[in-house]
Motif scaffolding. Structure first.
Motif, PDB file in Angstrom:
ATOM      1  N   GLU A 624       0.817  -1.211   0.000  1.00 38.80           N
ATOM      2  CA  GLU A 624       0.000   0.000   0.000  1.00 38.80           C
ATOM      3  C   GLU A 624       0.844   1.252   0.000  1.00 38.80           C
ATOM      4  O   GLU A 624       2.015   1.243   0.398  1.00 38.80           O
ATOM      5  N   CYS A 625       0.212   2.315  -0.478  1.00 33.83           N
ATOM      6  CA  CYS A 625       0.833   3.630  -0.497  1.00 33.83           C
ATOM      7  C   CYS A 625      -0.237   4.608  -0.069  1.00 33.83           C
ATOM      8  O   CYS A 625      -1.418   4.417  -0.383  1.00 33.83           O
ATOM      9  N   SER A 626       0.147   5.658   0.638  1.00 37.34           N
ATOM     10  CA  SER A 626      -0.853   6.601   1.138  1.00 37.34           C
ATOM     11  C   SER A 626      -1.545   7.364   0.006  1.00 37.34           C
ATOM     12  O   SER A 626      -2.550   8.018   0.234  1.00 37.34           O
ATOM     13  N   CYS A 627      -1.020   7.263  -1.213  1.00 37.14           N
ATOM     14  CA  CYS A 627      -1.716   7.920  -2.333  1.00 37.14           C
ATOM     15  C   CYS A 627      -2.995   7.171  -2.687  1.00 37.14           C
ATOM     16  O   CYS A 627      -3.865   7.694  -3.369  1.00 37.14           O
ATOM     17  N   GLY A 628      -3.130   5.908  -2.246  1.00 42.02           N
ATOM     18  CA  GLY A 628      -4.364   5.146  -2.431  1.00 42.02           C
ATOM     19  C   GLY A 628      -4.467   4.394  -3.747  1.00 42.02           C
ATOM     20  O   GLY A 628      -5.346   3.554  -3.925  1.00 42.02           O
ATOM     21  N   PRO A 636       1.734  -1.457  -8.400  1.00 40.24           N
ATOM     22  CA  PRO A 636       2.531  -0.520  -7.586  1.00 40.24           C
ATOM     23  C   PRO A 636       2.566   0.868  -8.234  1.00 40.24           C
ATOM     24  O   PRO A 636       2.897   0.987  -9.416  1.00 40.24           O
ATOM     25  N   CYS A 637       2.177   1.888  -7.436  1.00 39.58           N
ATOM     26  CA  CYS A 637       2.105   3.256  -7.958  1.00 39.58           C
ATOM     27  C   CYS A 637       3.519   3.809  -8.163  1.00 39.58           C
ATOM     28  O   CYS A 637       4.506   3.148  -7.852  1.00 39.58           O
ATOM     29  N   SER A 638       3.606   5.033  -8.655  1.00 42.71           N
ATOM     30  CA  SER A 638       4.922   5.604  -8.960  1.00 42.71           C
ATOM     31  C   SER A 638       5.784   5.691  -7.702  1.00 42.71           C
ATOM     32  O   SER A 638       6.997   5.460  -7.743  1.00 42.71           O
ATOM     33  N   HIS A 639       5.122   5.966  -6.542  1.00 41.27           N
ATOM     34  CA  HIS A 639       5.876   6.064  -5.281  1.00 41.27           C
ATOM     35  C   HIS A 639       6.418   4.701  -4.894  1.00 41.27           C
ATOM     36  O   HIS A 639       7.569   4.563  -4.480  1.00 41.27           O
ATOM     37  N   ALA A 640       5.565   3.696  -5.032  1.00 38.25           N
ATOM     38  CA  ALA A 640       5.986   2.339  -4.693  1.00 38.25           C
ATOM     39  C   ALA A 640       7.127   1.899  -5.612  1.00 38.25           C
ATOM     40  O   ALA A 640       8.040   1.189  -5.190  1.00 38.25           O
TER      41      ALA A 640
HETATM   42 ZN   LIG Z   1       1.506   5.982  -4.227  1.00 35.13          ZN
END
Ligand SMILES: [Zn+2]
Ligand SMILES: [Zn+2]
Ligand SMILES: [Zn+2]
Length: 741
Positions: A624-628, A636-640
């Motif tokens: 998980e990432c806090s961006c949701g 996996p989002c860009s942050h992940a």
């Molecule tokens: Zn994210």
């Protein structure tokens, strides 16, 4: 007629000038001196009066023709039968390869003391020489000619319709003339040129007669090409009737159920060069649709048989009935609910994420029917239709019945299903009563588009509507809260309206990952794909359409999966695109590692436009990432991605299975079997009829349900009511231009 020829020809005097007659009453040919058309002549040629294009009749004693001869000519007495015929062909202007000629000559003799005229068929050299031989003394022949169309052995048996059709086709497309039909019966059909005037009689005419012995129609008379002159090109044609236009449309209507009035007018113009009126186009299209798809009534009768055939040829097809009542006089069932689902779709769902969306759509039929549809989302973010039902109305009962069928035949005990639907009072209650969609088994979510529509129909404000959409679609709670504050500033009432709805049911930020990134029912895609143009068709045609379009989906998407495999893609096009885009976004992020074991970290991003920074917390172990976005999309989002790189973790291994290329391929790997000709379908165990009480009434304002209307519905309802008012005032169900979809 004969006066100019008086020197050679004495018309027959019926008063009985010719004496003596035979008292015994036996038939006796005139002798040379007594016959009227026989004069001693030493000429090497014989005179011929040629009659053609008129009507022969006989009262048993005299033969009369309703027209004067079209030609007078002389032929050598030595002419052969063939030479004789070719002269006649030339005179009457008829193609000898297409028409044979019936030629007969008038002959007078005495019978019972009176002159009796008979017709002698001229069939060969012998019968011809009976008249032409100089020794027999005839100087004049009255010849009557009829044309008969030559039937080649392989020529189709011409029927009445085919004859009429052919005449119409030629008149419209080639002759470009109108005709009229002075005589039409089961055995005779006669047409004349409409451009004939007192001054100028057009010779074009045609007569067809049914020959019972031959079992077919023959053209017994054809006048040859038009001799009338068209002064100007007309834009419309009087013989361009509904039946003919409908026959032009059949192929188009069959291939394309959304074929509309505009197309009709264009097709007729292309085919014939003529314009037709909107009203004629409308009726012709209606007729063509009925010819291809049947009437509403015949179609509902056929539905059990068709669905039975689907089950016969595609074992595993689910069909469920809930009849409304039984007609006591006929024993037929009155249609209530019917549900159907195809086996490949049911099995394909096993490879899709835990998500089902349901929605309803109007059917524009003569009876008040709604269609309920359930659909899944495949790994390439495309809608997969799962099940269909036709019900009389959207209500608690019909939704409950539909969800029960879904549960039994589609979900089959699978847990963790997220159901997305609108907020219709019937469906929300029905969902609460269906264990599959109640926590902990599953959840119910609202379609964000429907929430926005409901919201907008209440507050009718575009700015508020956009804010509503934003509030629902934000993935982070802080962003949701910020948007709600903005709504509150604009309108406290609107804020309170939204605030009363369960946040987890309508917002992505409070959803907890159930929606898998899906905010709406995506039904417009599904309805357009499966039912495009079909919603105006009778029920069986609609069912056929759902079958054909599902087959089409499977074929296309299986082919697409093969292309993806050939490209060595790990995931579907959609996942691949997201994965690549998020990698590109991750380049500008900065990571601070926090916990090596939990693989948690904070990521600082540069805000777009260069104003400040955002911070997100990523926990790889929890995916998980806090961006949701990771939770929602299963990627996996860009942050992940940035954090994965920092911890040297393979981000590709964390993409959800349902995006896997093999999963996608398996979704569409089951195939459909074609349905054989109707002749092989089994007779169903029951008869089905329409419910007369749900026939669309022309009284406005009657079709009210407990549905929460959105603004689209209101617009449709208004248009319908206006149309109904128009109809009831004009007593006609012809729609106005533009009301077709
Ligand atoms: Zn994210
Ligand atoms: Zn004519
Ligand atoms: Zn809906």
């Amino acid at each position: 007629m004969a006066s100019s020829k008086a020197g050679r020809y004495q018309p027959l005097n019926k008063a009985g000038t010719y004496q003596p007659f035979n008292q015994a009453g036996t038939y006796q040919p005139f002798n040379q001196a007594e016959t009227c058309n026989k004069m001693a002549s030493s000429s090497s040629r014989i005179e011929i009066f040629l009659y053609f294009g008129g009507e022969l009749s006989s009262d048993g004693w005299s033969v009369t023709y309703d027209q004067t001869p079209i030609a007078a000519m002389r032929i050598p007495r030595s002419s052969s039968y063939d030479q004789f015929l070719s002269k006649i062909y030339k005179k009457i202007g008829v193609d000898s390869s297409r028409f044979s000629l019936n030629v007969s000559a008038k002959h007078s003799c005495q019978y019972l003391g009176r002159i009796k005229e008979t017709l002698i068929p001229i069939k060969d050299d012998d019968t011809l020489s009976f008249f032409t031989d100089p020794t027999t003394g005839f100087s004049l022949m009255e010849i009557f000619v009829e044309t008969v169309e030559i039937q080649h052995d392989d020529a189709p048996q011409i029927g009445r319709e085919a004859l009429i059709e052919a005449v119409k086709e030629r008149s419209l497309r080639y002759a470009r003339r109108e005709y009229w039909v002075p005589e039409s019966s089961k055995t005779k059909w006669k047409v004349l040129c409409r451009h004939t005037t007192e001054a100028m009689r057009c010779r074009w005419e045609l007569r067809g007669i049914y020959k019972p012995k031959m079992g077919r129609w023959t053209i017994t008379k054809y006048g040859g090409d038009h001799t009338c002159i068209l002064n100007q090109m007309s834009l419309e044609h009087g013989n361009l009737d509904r039946v003919y236009v409908a026959s032009l449309l059949l192929g188009h209507v069959k291939c394309n159920p959304s074929y509309g009035i505009k197309h009709v007018i264009q097709t007729v113009k292309d085919h014939t060069g003529y314009d037709i009126a909107y009203q004629k186009a409308w009726y012709s299209l209606k007729m063509a649709r009925e010819m291809v798809y049947g009437t509403w009534e015949s179609s509902v009768q056929k539905l059990p048989k068709y669905l039975g055939a689907l089950q016969k040829y595609n074992p595993g097809t689910i069909v469920e009935w809930q009849h409304k009542a039984r007609d006591t006089s006929t024993g037929a069932y009155v249609i209530g609910y019917v549900f159907w689902a195809f086996k490949p779709c049911i099995e394909g769902f096993q490879h899709c994420r835990n998500l089902i969306s349901v929605d309803e759509t109007h059917l524009y039929t003569k009876y008040k029917h709604k269609m309920l549809i359930a659909a899944a989302m495949d790994g390439n973010q495309q809608v997969l239709p799962l099940a269909f039902a036709v019900v009389d109305e959207e209500s608690l009962l019909s939704w409950k019945w539909f969800l029960r069928q879904l549960s039994r035949h589609i979900i089959r005990g699978r847990r963790g299903i997220c159901l997305i639907s609108d907020r219709h009072a019937g469906i929300t209650r029905a969902v609460r009563e269906c264990p599959d969609f109640v926590p902990p088994n599953g959840v119910h979510r609202y379609c964000l588009r429907h929430v926005c529509s409901n919201f907008n129909s209440k507050y009718k404000n575009v700015v508020l509507k956009d804010l509503c959409w934003r509030a629902g679609s934000e993935y982070q709670i802080r962003k949701f809260n910020r948007t709600m504050e903005e709504i509150k500033k604009q309108s406290l009432e609107a804020f309170q309206w939204l605030d009363r709805i369960d946040k987890e049911k309508w917002t992505a930020s409070h959803d907890g990952g159930w929606r898998c990134g899906i905010l709406t029912t995506n039904m417009s895609e599904c309805i357009n794909g499966v039912l495009k143009g079909a919603r105006r068709l009778p029920l069986t045609a609609i069912a056929e359409m759902t079958f054909q379009r599902s087959v089409h989906y499977f074929r296309e998407r299986l082919a697409r999966s093969t292309v993806m495999l050939t490209n060595n893609q790990l995931w579907t096009d959609f996942a691949y695109k997201m994965f690549t885009r998020w990698h590109q976004n991750s380049v500008e992020h900065t990571v601070t590692k926090f916990h090596q074991f939990q693989q948690s970290a904070s990521v600082v991003t540069r805000r777009h436009g260069g104003h400040g920074v955002n911070t997100h917390v990523v926990k790889i172990a929890n995916r998980e990432c806090s961006c949701g976005k990771w939770t929602q999309f299963g990627l996996p989002c860009s942050h992940a991605r940035k954090v994965c790189a920092a911890f040297m973790i393979n981000a590709a291994s964390m993409v959800k299975d349902y995006y896997d290329i093999m999963t996608y391929k398996n979704t569409y790997s089951k195939s459909f079997e074609p349905v054989h000709s109707e002749d092989y379908w089994d007779v169903p165990g029951f008869e089905l009829v329409h419910d007369p009480t749900i026939r669309i009434s022309s009284r406005p304002g009657r079709n009210q349900t407990i549905r929460i209307y959105n603004e689209m519905d209101w617009a449709q309802r208004r248009a319908r009511q206006q149309a109904q008012q128009r109809n009831s005032s004009t007593q006609s169900d012809v729609p106005v231009p533009g009301s077709q979809d």
